[in-house]
Design a protein around this motif. Sequence first.
Motif, PDB file in Angstrom:
ATOM      1  N   HIS A  26       0.855  -1.184   0.000  1.00 21.50           N
ATOM      2  CA  HIS A  26       0.000   0.000   0.000  1.00 21.50           C
ATOM      3  C   HIS A  26       0.892   1.236   0.000  1.00 21.50           C
ATOM      4  CE1 HIS A  26       0.806   0.657   4.280  1.00 21.50           C
ATOM      5  NE2 HIS A  26       0.631  -0.624   4.427  1.00 21.50           N
ATOM      6  N   ALA A  27       0.294   2.356  -0.304  1.00 24.86           N
ATOM      7  CA  ALA A  27       1.040   3.613  -0.369  1.00 24.86           C
ATOM      8  C   ALA A  27       1.566   3.981   1.014  1.00 24.86           C
ATOM      9  CB  ALA A  27       0.138   4.717  -0.902  1.00 24.86           C
ATOM     10  N   GLY A  28       2.647   4.700   1.030  1.00 23.90           N
ATOM     11  CA  GLY A  28       3.210   5.141   2.301  1.00 23.90           C
ATOM     12  C   GLY A  28       4.567   4.515   2.555  1.00 23.90           C
ATOM     13  N   GLN A  29       5.235   5.036   3.526  1.00 22.70           N
ATOM     14  CA  GLN A  29       6.564   4.563   3.891  1.00 22.70           C
ATOM     15  C   GLN A  29       6.450   3.467   4.947  1.00 22.70           C
ATOM     16  OE1 GLN A  29       9.375   5.362   2.465  1.00 22.70           O
ATOM     17  NE2 GLN A  29      10.664   4.189   3.840  1.00 22.70           N
ATOM     18  N   PRO A  30       6.984   2.260   4.680  1.00 17.51           N
ATOM     19  CA  PRO A  30       6.908   1.205   5.685  1.00 17.51           C
ATOM     20  C   PRO A  30       7.847   1.483   6.863  1.00 17.51           C
ATOM     21  CG  PRO A  30       8.244   0.471   3.841  1.00 17.51           C
ATOM     22  CD  PRO A  30       7.666   1.822   3.467  1.00 17.51           C
ATOM     23  N   ALA A  31       7.528   0.927   8.010  1.00 17.08           N
ATOM     24  CA  ALA A  31       8.392   1.053   9.183  1.00 17.08           C
ATOM     25  C   ALA A  31       9.652   0.212   9.024  1.00 17.08           C
ATOM     26  CB  ALA A  31       7.624   0.633  10.430  1.00 17.08           C
ATOM     27  N   ALA A  32       9.561  -0.855   8.206  1.00 12.93           N
ATOM     28  CA  ALA A  32      10.717  -1.718   7.946  1.00 12.93           C
ATOM     29  C   ALA A  32      10.565  -2.349   6.572  1.00 12.93           C
ATOM     30  CB  ALA A  32      10.824  -2.794   9.009  1.00 12.93           C
ATOM     31  N   HIS A  33      11.681  -2.607   5.929  1.00 19.72           N
ATOM     32  CA  HIS A  33      11.687  -3.266   4.620  1.00 19.72           C
ATOM     33  C   HIS A  33      12.772  -4.332   4.645  1.00 19.72           C
ATOM     34  CE1 HIS A  33      12.894  -3.752   0.353  1.00 19.72           C
ATOM     35  NE2 HIS A  33      11.581  -3.754   0.197  1.00 19.72           N
ATOM     36  N   ARG A  64      14.655  -2.817  12.428  1.00 22.52           N
ATOM     37  CA  ARG A  64      15.126  -4.199  12.287  1.00 22.52           C
ATOM     38  C   ARG A  64      14.294  -5.205  13.091  1.00 22.52           C
ATOM     39  NH1 ARG A  64      19.913  -5.620  10.199  1.00 22.52           N
ATOM     40  NH2 ARG A  64      20.659  -7.704  10.642  1.00 22.52           N
ATOM     41  N   GLN A  65      13.882  -4.838  14.296  1.00 21.34           N
ATOM     42  CA  GLN A  65      13.137  -5.762  15.148  1.00 21.34           C
ATOM     43  C   GLN A  65      11.794  -6.166  14.523  1.00 21.34           C
ATOM     44  OE1 GLN A  65      12.500  -4.317  19.099  1.00 21.34           O
ATOM     45  NE2 GLN A  65      11.976  -6.326  19.898  1.00 21.34           N
ATOM     46  N   LEU A  66      11.212  -5.291  13.733  1.00 26.81           N
ATOM     47  CA  LEU A  66       9.939  -5.608  13.084  1.00 26.81           C
ATOM     48  C   LEU A  66      10.074  -6.725  12.049  1.00 26.81           C
ATOM     49  CD1 LEU A  66       8.392  -2.065  12.561  1.00 26.81           C
ATOM     50  CD2 LEU A  66       7.741  -3.797  14.249  1.00 26.81           C
ATOM     51  N   THR A  67      11.272  -6.966  11.551  1.00 26.18           N
ATOM     52  CA  THR A  67      11.476  -8.001  10.534  1.00 26.18           C
ATOM     53  C   THR A  67      11.788  -9.365  11.142  1.00 26.18           C
ATOM     54  OG1 THR A  67      13.857  -7.596  10.291  1.00 26.18           O
ATOM     55  CG2 THR A  67      12.364  -6.260   8.924  1.00 26.18           C
ATOM     56  N   ALA A  68      11.952  -9.446  12.454  1.00 25.27           N
ATOM     57  CA  ALA A  68      12.390 -10.684  13.106  1.00 25.27           C
ATOM     58  C   ALA A  68      11.474 -11.876  12.819  1.00 25.27           C
ATOM     59  CB  ALA A  68      12.527 -10.467  14.603  1.00 25.27           C
ATOM     60  N   GLY A  69      10.187 -11.667  12.706  1.00 28.22           N
ATOM     61  CA  GLY A  69       9.261 -12.763  12.434  1.00 28.22           C
ATOM     62  C   GLY A  69       9.516 -13.427  11.094  1.00 28.22           C
ATOM     63  N   ALA A  70      10.049 -12.695  10.140  1.00 28.31           N
ATOM     64  CA  ALA A  70      10.313 -13.256   8.813  1.00 28.31           C
ATOM     65  C   ALA A  70      11.355 -14.364   8.859  1.00 28.31           C
ATOM     66  CB  ALA A  70      10.766 -12.159   7.847  1.00 28.31           C
ATOM     67  N   TYR A  71      12.250 -14.340   9.831  1.00 29.11           N
ATOM     68  CA  TYR A  71      13.291 -15.373   9.909  1.00 29.11           C
ATOM     69  C   TYR A  71      12.774 -16.660  10.521  1.00 29.11           C
ATOM     70  CZ  TYR A  71      15.577 -10.829  10.127  1.00 29.11           C
ATOM     71  OH  TYR A  71      15.905  -9.535   9.943  1.00 29.11           O
TER      72      TYR A  71
END
Length: 78
Positions: A26-33, A64-71
């Motif tokens: 969606h439009a907008g800047q994500p908190a993490a990529h 960075r902490q927001l991406t932890a679930g992806a691992y």
Amino acid sequence: MSTGGPADGTWTVTAAGGCWSLAEPHAGQPAAHLRMDADSAWRLCTRGVTPATALTRVHIDGHRQLTAGAYQIVSIVY
């Protein structure tokens, strides 16, 4: 998250009310990529590499902490 390569895709993962949802960007800047190549994503999902190894193969912008679930992702591919 995006993987690059022929299976490339971009998804928005959103947390709300204790639940996660997966949707088109969606439009907008994500908190993490998080960007991961397709080979690393495949190996991570099938436990061919550990989450710690996958972490060395990704590029992260933002929180960075927001991406932890992806691992921790595990998939059954049929």
